[in-house]
Write a protein that holds these residues in place. Structure first.
Motif, PDB file in Angstrom:
ATOM      1  N   GLN A   9      64.676  18.794  27.466  1.00  0.00           N
ATOM      2  CA  GLN A   9      65.636  19.678  26.796  1.00  0.00           C
ATOM      3  C   GLN A   9      64.917  20.950  26.348  1.00  0.00           C
ATOM      4  OE1 GLN A   9      66.944  21.344  24.049  1.00  0.00           O
ATOM      5  NE2 GLN A   9      68.444  21.725  25.663  1.00  0.00           N
ATOM      6  N   GLY A  10      65.034  22.028  27.128  1.00  0.00           N
ATOM      7  CA  GLY A  10      64.289  23.255  26.854  1.00  0.00           C
ATOM      8  C   GLY A  10      65.094  24.291  26.089  1.00  0.00           C
ATOM      9  N   THR A  11      64.484  25.448  25.861  1.00  0.00           N
ATOM     10  CA  THR A  11      65.123  26.492  25.060  1.00  0.00           C
ATOM     11  C   THR A  11      66.277  27.166  25.795  1.00  0.00           C
ATOM     12  OG1 THR A  11      62.954  26.894  24.103  1.00  0.00           O
ATOM     13  CG2 THR A  11      64.618  28.558  23.701  1.00  0.00           C
ATOM     14  N   THR A  12      66.154  27.298  27.101  1.00  0.00           N
ATOM     15  CA  THR A  12      67.222  27.983  27.837  1.00  0.00           C
ATOM     16  C   THR A  12      68.007  27.053  28.747  1.00  0.00           C
ATOM     17  OG1 THR A  12      65.650  28.600  29.559  1.00  0.00           O
ATOM     18  CG2 THR A  12      66.016  30.202  27.808  1.00  0.00           C
ATOM     19  N   SER A  13      67.464  25.878  29.046  1.00  0.00           N
ATOM     20  CA  SER A  13      68.198  24.965  29.907  1.00  0.00           C
ATOM     21  C   SER A  13      67.863  23.511  29.588  1.00  0.00           C
ATOM     22  CB  SER A  13      67.877  25.250  31.382  1.00  0.00           C
ATOM     23  OG  SER A  13      66.560  24.836  31.672  1.00  0.00           O
ATOM     24  N   GLN A  30      69.415  20.598  36.644  1.00  0.00           N
ATOM     25  CA  GLN A  30      69.150  21.547  35.563  1.00  0.00           C
ATOM     26  C   GLN A  30      70.403  22.355  35.270  1.00  0.00           C
ATOM     27  OE1 GLN A  30      65.682  23.884  36.244  1.00  0.00           O
ATOM     28  NE2 GLN A  30      66.003  25.210  34.476  1.00  0.00           N
ATOM     29  N   ARG A  31      70.664  22.615  34.004  1.00  0.00           N
ATOM     30  CA  ARG A  31      71.804  23.453  33.644  1.00  0.00           C
ATOM     31  C   ARG A  31      71.423  24.338  32.456  1.00  0.00           C
ATOM     32  NH1 ARG A  31      77.110  20.183  34.059  1.00  0.00           N
ATOM     33  NH2 ARG A  31      76.202  20.082  36.133  1.00  0.00           N
ATOM     34  N   GLU A  32      71.732  25.634  32.588  1.00  0.00           N
ATOM     35  CA  GLU A  32      71.474  26.553  31.476  1.00  0.00           C
ATOM     36  C   GLU A  32      72.580  26.421  30.440  1.00  0.00           C
ATOM     37  OE1 GLU A  32      70.587  30.540  32.635  1.00  0.00           O
ATOM     38  OE2 GLU A  32      68.875  29.888  33.840  1.00  0.00           O
ATOM     39  N   PHE A  33      72.289  26.832  29.219  1.00  0.00           N
ATOM     40  CA  PHE A  33      73.338  26.826  28.198  1.00  0.00           C
ATOM     41  C   PHE A  33      73.273  28.120  27.388  1.00  0.00           C
ATOM     42  CE2 PHE A  33      69.707  24.458  26.658  1.00  0.00           C
ATOM     43  CZ  PHE A  33      69.442  25.076  25.449  1.00  0.00           C
ATOM     44  N   THR A  34      74.267  28.294  26.509  1.00  0.00           N
ATOM     45  CA  THR A  34      74.474  29.575  25.833  1.00  0.00           C
ATOM     46  C   THR A  34      73.421  29.857  24.766  1.00  0.00           C
ATOM     47  OG1 THR A  34      76.781  28.969  26.039  1.00  0.00           O
ATOM     48  CG2 THR A  34      76.312  30.965  24.776  1.00  0.00           C
ATOM     49  N   GLN A  35      72.899  31.073  24.771  1.00  0.00           N
ATOM     50  CA  GLN A  35      72.022  31.550  23.704  1.00  0.00           C
ATOM     51  C   GLN A  35      72.891  32.381  22.757  1.00  0.00           C
ATOM     52  OE1 GLN A  35      68.538  30.703  23.897  1.00  0.00           O
ATOM     53  NE2 GLN A  35      69.294  29.483  25.611  1.00  0.00           N
ATOM     54  N   ASP A  46      74.483  25.898  20.386  1.00  0.00           N
ATOM     55  CA  ASP A  46      75.528  24.964  19.985  1.00  0.00           C
ATOM     56  C   ASP A  46      75.021  23.543  20.297  1.00  0.00           C
ATOM     57  OD1 ASP A  46      77.675  23.269  19.753  1.00  0.00           O
ATOM     58  OD2 ASP A  46      79.077  24.562  20.830  1.00  0.00           O
ATOM     59  N   PRO A  47      74.795  22.716  19.262  1.00  0.00           N
ATOM     60  CA  PRO A  47      74.227  21.385  19.505  1.00  0.00           C
ATOM     61  C   PRO A  47      75.075  20.540  20.464  1.00  0.00           C
ATOM     62  CG  PRO A  47      74.276  21.870  17.156  1.00  0.00           C
ATOM     63  CD  PRO A  47      75.039  22.963  17.827  1.00  0.00           C
ATOM     64  N   THR A  53      75.221  19.376  28.171  1.00  0.00           N
ATOM     65  CA  THR A  53      74.455  19.753  29.362  1.00  0.00           C
ATOM     66  C   THR A  53      73.390  18.698  29.655  1.00  0.00           C
ATOM     67  OG1 THR A  53      73.016  21.126  27.958  1.00  0.00           O
ATOM     68  CG2 THR A  53      74.770  22.259  29.169  1.00  0.00           C
ATOM     69  N   GLN A  54      72.791  18.153  28.605  1.00  0.00           N
ATOM     70  CA  GLN A  54      71.710  17.186  28.819  1.00  0.00           C
ATOM     71  C   GLN A  54      72.211  15.896  29.461  1.00  0.00           C
ATOM     72  OE1 GLN A  54      68.102  17.753  28.068  1.00  0.00           O
ATOM     73  NE2 GLN A  54      68.486  16.333  29.736  1.00  0.00           N
ATOM     74  N   ILE A  55      73.343  15.396  28.976  1.00  0.00           N
ATOM     75  CA  ILE A  55      73.836  14.132  29.540  1.00  0.00           C
ATOM     76  C   ILE A  55      74.356  14.363  30.963  1.00  0.00           C
ATOM     77  CG2 ILE A  55      76.189  14.200  28.550  1.00  0.00           C
ATOM     78  CD1 ILE A  55      73.966  11.105  28.784  1.00  0.00           C
ATOM     79  N   SER A  56      74.951  15.551  31.217  1.00  0.00           N
ATOM     80  CA  SER A  56      75.468  15.753  32.570  1.00  0.00           C
ATOM     81  C   SER A  56      74.332  15.928  33.587  1.00  0.00           C
ATOM     82  CB  SER A  56      76.503  16.873  32.629  1.00  0.00           C
ATOM     83  OG  SER A  56      75.901  18.071  32.263  1.00  0.00           O
ATOM     84  N   VAL A  57      73.230  16.591  33.207  1.00  0.00           N
ATOM     85  CA  VAL A  57      72.126  16.690  34.181  1.00  0.00           C
ATOM     86  C   VAL A  57      71.455  15.334  34.395  1.00  0.00           C
ATOM     87  CG1 VAL A  57      71.650  19.158  33.989  1.00  0.00           C
ATOM     88  CG2 VAL A  57      70.444  17.570  32.475  1.00  0.00           C
ATOM     89  N   ALA A  58      71.485  14.482  33.372  1.00  0.00           N
ATOM     90  CA  ALA A  58      70.905  13.141  33.539  1.00  0.00           C
ATOM     91  C   ALA A  58      71.688  12.376  34.611  1.00  0.00           C
ATOM     92  CB  ALA A  58      70.937  12.383  32.216  1.00  0.00           C
TER      93      ALA A  58
END
Ligand code: ADP
Length: 496
Positions: A9-13, A30-35, A46-47, A53-58
């Motif tokens: 779980q990174g800062t941008t994706s 991998q999926r990016e999310f909103t900054q 947004d937690p 995004t984390q569960i869907s990439v898993a």
């Protein structure tokens, strides 16, 4: 063949990687999310988006590997560190957005604490310095600014966690509120020696004990991932902050071994074994991990702008179309023609910690070309790392024998040659570049018997290429001395 699922779980994706037990990759997503930037200097996530995004990439990584959840032996988590989330224990809803590690909103509070003379004691207890970077002052900000939050926290209705805790909570449907020692050691709330929450730090920062997760070993069973999306209960068995996970993934298990990750910033960590070494040179002392044995420690130095200086060449100056092109452009000249670029775009990190420094370019003449600037940019990454390593040499009793390297920018051969030259020591690129996710997988595999020992893991480590110094020591020393003069000129620039 066993499979390990690593959530990165990174800062941008958010990324997920399925590793085979021989450290090869079976599936990746991998999926990016909103900054979110509500004000200058503020950064939020947004937690809920971190989780979704984390569960869907898993799920995607498993299906790209052609595997079902039941094929996974264990799950490991590694994450952006220090980022702070407070949520309602009943509903699991965050009371505020995640405040990201880069966020500077607590700078004034940190400056006040520093002015009161608290820093030496803070460093002694936590190994850290008073900087908005760490979680503790961010938690306090949420409790002070969200209506009713402090009272609810004191009544035990709220939970605080770094991103690892947030993911564990959701993977276990709210049954487990825990973190690992490496993440906890970035909060300003953990006592380095006891590896548990420090009552004095809680008092200093005004953080109620009832908010905090249980602190656990980095390799061990945290609970069962049972969320319906996961589809199959498998153990969450390894957790570490991203830089500590990379140190583990690089198999830097013995005191004196170290790695540098060249991403957006650069993060240099050196294993110091079972004793925390207090820095006298403005580095951080941090927990590396805890496996079956005692807690192990590391010294850490971070540079805020590493590979990001190459992004600036691409997006800001438009000298290149891709980060990769920086290598050919820089290699088209034999040296930087005397140009030095200090990329203090966001102030300077270790060992300077100067939030008022700003970028500077010196030594420009009529003969300066784009190629010289590109070369100076790559040199700035290597020279900043050399400064970190110099501070580390003064602090650590063991000298680093060789530097293991990873991260996006370490694909650049010219950069790594410069690095070996300015360090006057070998630099070794590992064959697996996904060392952060691999570290989390290793920690999980170690706890569940996929690996019998850390020795088994370190025998898997392979070098891709080794760079040895080619520049004479005298020339390297002269360039480094000139670089330091350039850094001096960039300092304090943004002060009124
Ligand atoms: P992060 O995990 O911090 O997002 P990565 O490890 O993905 O970063 O690395 C991306 C960074 O590396 C970017 O800042 C990019 O400019 C830089 N980079 C990528 N490829 C190269 C290259 N060939 N040469 C120099 N820099 C590069």
């Amino acid at each position: 063949m066993a499979y390990l699922l690593a959530l990165d779980q990174g800062t941008t994706s958010s990324r997920a990687i399925v590793f085979r037990d021989d450290a090869t990759i079976a599936g990746i997503a991998q999926r990016e999310f909103t900054q979110i930037y509500p004000q200058p200097g503020w950064v939020e996530h947004d937690p809920r988006e971190i989780w979704s995004t984390q569960i869907s990439v898993a799920v995607e990584a498993l299906s790209s590997a052609g595997l079902a959840p039941r094929d996974v032996a264990a799950l490991g988590i590694t994450n952006q560190r220090e980022t702070t989330i407070v949520w309602d224990r009943k509903t699991g809803e965050p009371v505020y957005n995640a405040i990201v590690w880069q966020d500077r909103r607590t700078a004034d509070f940190c400056a006040d604490l520093k002015a009161s003379g608290a820093e030496a004691e803070v460093q002694r207890r936590t190994g850290l310095l008073l900087d908005p970077y760490f979680s503790g002052t961010k938690v306090r900000w949420i409790l002070d600014h969200v209506p009713g939050a402090r009272e609810r926290a004191e009544r035990g209705e709220l939970a605080f966690g770094t991103v690892d805790s947030w993911l564990i909570w959701h993977l276990t449907e709210g049954r487990v509120h825990a973190t690992d020692v490496s993440n906890a050691s970035r909060t300003l709330l953990l006592n380095l020696e006891t590896a548990d929450w420090d009552p004095e730090m809680l008092k200093l920062l005004g953080v109620p004990r009832a908010l905090l997760p249980e602190v656990k070993a980095s390799s061990g069973i945290f609970g069962e991932a049972s969320t319906p999306l996961a589809g199959w209960p498998f153990p969450i068995a390894g957790v570490a902050g991203d830089q500590q996970a990379a140190l583990f993934g690089q198999a830097c298990f013995d005191p004196g071994m170290g790695k540098n990750t060249y991403g957006t910033g650069c993060f240099l960590l050196q294993n110091t074994g079972a004793t925390p070494v207090m820095s006298r040179n403005r580095l951080l002392t941090t927990i590396a991990w805890k496996t079956a044995g005692p807690v192990e420690y590391a010294l850490e130095g971070s540079v805020f702008i590493g590979g990001a200086v190459v992004q600036w060449l691409r997006d800001g100056l438009k000298l290149i179309r891709s980060a990769e092109e920086s290598e050919a452009l820089a290699a088209s000249v034999p040296d930087s023609g005397g140009v030095f670029l200090v990329p203090a775009f966001a102030g300077l990190g270790a060992p300077h910690w100067d939030p008022y420094a700003r970028g500077a370019m010196l030594g420009i003449t009529r003969g300066t070309t784009a190629a010289h600037v590109a070369r100076a940019a790559l040199e700035s990454i290597a020279l900043q790392t050399a400064d970190l390593l110099e501070a580390m040499k003064l602090d650590a009793s063991q000298e680093l024998k060789e530097l293991r390297v990873d991260g996006g920018a370490c694909r650049n051969n010219l950069l790594l040659q410069m690095q070996a030259d300015y360090l006057q020591a070998p630099v070794v690129r590992s064959a697996v570049t996904e060392t952060t996710a691999l570290g989390a997988a290793y920690l999980a595999g170690l706890a569940t018997g996929v690996y019998k020992s850390m020795g088994e893991i370190s025998s898997q480590w392979r070098a891709d290429r080794r760079f040895v110094p080619q520049m004479p020591a005298e020339q390297a020393g002269a360039t480094r001395a000139r670089w330091k003069r350039a850094v001096e000129r960039s300092r304090g620039w943004a002060l009124e």
